[in-house]
Write an enzyme that holds these catalytic residues in place. Sequence first.
Site, short mmCIF file in Angstrom:
data_model
loop_
_atom_site.label_atom_id
_atom_site.label_comp_id
_atom_site.label_asym_id
_atom_site.label_seq_id
_atom_site.Cartn_x
_atom_site.Cartn_y
_atom_site.Cartn_z
N ASP A 82 -17.41 7.03 -1.60
CA ASP A 82 -16.09 6.93 -0.97
C ASP A 82 -15.79 8.29 -0.33
O ASP A 82 -16.49 9.28 -0.59
CB ASP A 82 -15.01 6.54 -2.01
CG ASP A 82 -13.63 6.34 -1.39
OD1 ASP A 82 -13.53 6.21 -0.15
OD2 ASP A 82 -12.63 6.32 -2.15
N HIS A 138 -7.33 0.59 -6.58
CA HIS A 138 -7.58 -0.19 -5.35
C HIS A 138 -8.33 -1.47 -5.75
O HIS A 138 -9.49 -1.69 -5.39
CB HIS A 138 -8.40 0.65 -4.37
CG HIS A 138 -8.41 0.12 -2.96
ND1 HIS A 138 -7.65 -0.96 -2.55
CD2 HIS A 138 -9.09 0.52 -1.85
CE1 HIS A 138 -7.86 -1.19 -1.26
NE2 HIS A 138 -8.74 -0.30 -0.82
N CYS A 149 -16.61 1.88 0.54
CA CYS A 149 -15.43 1.05 0.84
C CYS A 149 -14.96 1.22 2.28
O CYS A 149 -14.24 0.37 2.78
CB CYS A 149 -14.30 1.39 -0.13
SG CYS A 149 -13.84 3.14 -0.09
N ARG A 203 0.87 -1.18 0.00
CA ARG A 203 0.00 0.00 0.00
C ARG A 203 0.91 1.23 0.00
O ARG A 203 1.73 1.40 0.89
CB ARG A 203 -0.91 0.02 1.23
CG ARG A 203 -1.61 1.35 1.41
CD ARG A 203 -2.72 1.34 2.43
NE ARG A 203 -3.87 0.63 1.92
CZ ARG A 203 -5.12 0.84 2.36
NH1 ARG A 203 -5.37 1.72 3.31
NH2 ARG A 203 -6.13 0.16 1.86
N ARG A 243 -13.76 -8.41 2.00
CA ARG A 243 -12.35 -8.18 1.66
C ARG A 243 -11.53 -9.44 1.95
O ARG A 243 -10.71 -9.86 1.14
CB ARG A 243 -11.79 -7.00 2.48
CG ARG A 243 -12.37 -5.65 2.13
CD ARG A 243 -11.92 -5.16 0.78
NE ARG A 243 -10.48 -5.10 0.65
CZ ARG A 243 -9.73 -4.08 1.06
NH1 ARG A 243 -10.28 -3.02 1.58
NH2 ARG A 243 -8.41 -4.09 0.88
N GLN A 303 -10.25 -3.86 -3.27
CA GLN A 303 -11.55 -3.35 -2.87
C GLN A 303 -12.61 -3.73 -3.90
O GLN A 303 -13.70 -4.19 -3.56
CB GLN A 303 -11.47 -1.82 -2.71
CG GLN A 303 -12.77 -1.20 -2.25
CD GLN A 303 -13.15 -1.62 -0.84
OE1 GLN A 303 -12.36 -1.51 0.08
NE2 GLN A 303 -14.35 -2.14 -0.66
N1 CP Z 1 -11.34 0.13 2.34
C1 CP Z 1 -10.07 0.07 2.76
O1 CP Z 1 -9.14 -0.21 1.99
O2 CP Z 1 -9.92 0.33 4.08
P1 CP Z 1 -8.54 0.59 4.84
O3 CP Z 1 -7.97 1.89 4.34
O4 CP Z 1 -8.93 0.67 6.30
O5 CP Z 1 -7.60 -0.54 4.58
N1 NVA Z 2 -10.01 6.72 -1.74
C1 NVA Z 2 -9.61 6.35 -0.41
C2 NVA Z 2 -9.85 4.91 -0.17
C3 NVA Z 2 -9.55 4.44 1.23
C4 NVA Z 2 -9.74 2.97 1.39
C5 NVA Z 2 -8.15 6.71 -0.21
O1 NVA Z 2 -7.34 6.50 -1.14
O2 NVA Z 2 -7.79 7.21 0.85
#
Ligand code: CP
Ligand code: NVA
Length: 291
Positions: free
Chosen positions: A210, A127, A250, A100, A278, A130
């Site tokens: 989101d 992502h 999400c 990540r 997930r 997700q």
């Molecule tokens: N939806 C999602 O990826 O959540 P986190 O940022 O908590 O991992």
């Molecule tokens: N769009 C958000 C998703 C978090 C899971 C971000 O990138 O922060």
Amino acid sequence: MARHLLTGTELDRDALLALLDRADALKAAPLSSRALEGRSIALIFERHSTRTRLSFEAGVFELGGRPIVLRRDELQLARGESVADTARVLSRHVAAVGLRTGPHELLEELAQASRVPVFNMLTAVHHPCQALADLMTLRERFGRLEGLKLAYVGDGNNVARSLALVGAIAGVQVAVASPDGYALAGDTAGARLTADPVEAVADADAVYADVWVSMGDEDSADARRAALAPYRLDDALLDRAAPGAIALHCLPAHPGEEISADVLYGPRQCIWDQAENRRHAQKALLELLVR
Ligand code: CP
Ligand code: NVA
């Protein structure tokens, strides 16, 4: 060549549907697979996470493997060791690597130098994990994906892009409603783009929200909140969708901002199922990547 999952478009329709079938089976019998027996999986977090860390860490364990969670500040990467050298060393120890991070190029660089599969646990651009859980949730609810209509309202961000790209593989028709300056850019795989949230949700089977301020976008938070205010997912907007439409998000959510508390905790949402799915979807992904 190790196979990677960087955007989700590495999967063709058959592979995607097989993965979702496997995810359903693993949800029904969570401890039925020992696919990662004796294997370790590195999970590298350069950004915050609740769901992704929990679901991957628990999921690897349930598959009989050992998750090794690494934060950037613990790695020599933070002291200047190259991404490629980090990948070379990871490849000598673990069966797959999740990352990540912000820049999608950094994920690509890691994958380029890795001899083991690399999977995307979120970048600023994509992502895909997700989206896999979201498709699983949609299919669970409606019994099919082909021809379903999904409307995403809000910032044209990583989550919107992955829904458009991965949704298209499964035959889901995606519409994205965003204000000027926040529209989904680049390859949108045929997703319908509009500035009008009511137009986007017309006939939709699911309406998706989101956050308005993604990780890394904090500097423009005030401007985003102002521009995105008309895009809140509330009961009034959900009423404009198809009868029986569900609400998706999400998470993490900011009730009162991009989604109303009534929808987030109400009877029409499948949001908390998404969060659970997930783990099941990612276990199926790990089975596919680590052979
Ligand atoms: N939806 C999602 O990826 O959540 P986190 O940022 O908590 O991992
Ligand atoms: N769009 C958000 C998703 C978090 C899971 C971000 O990138 O922060």
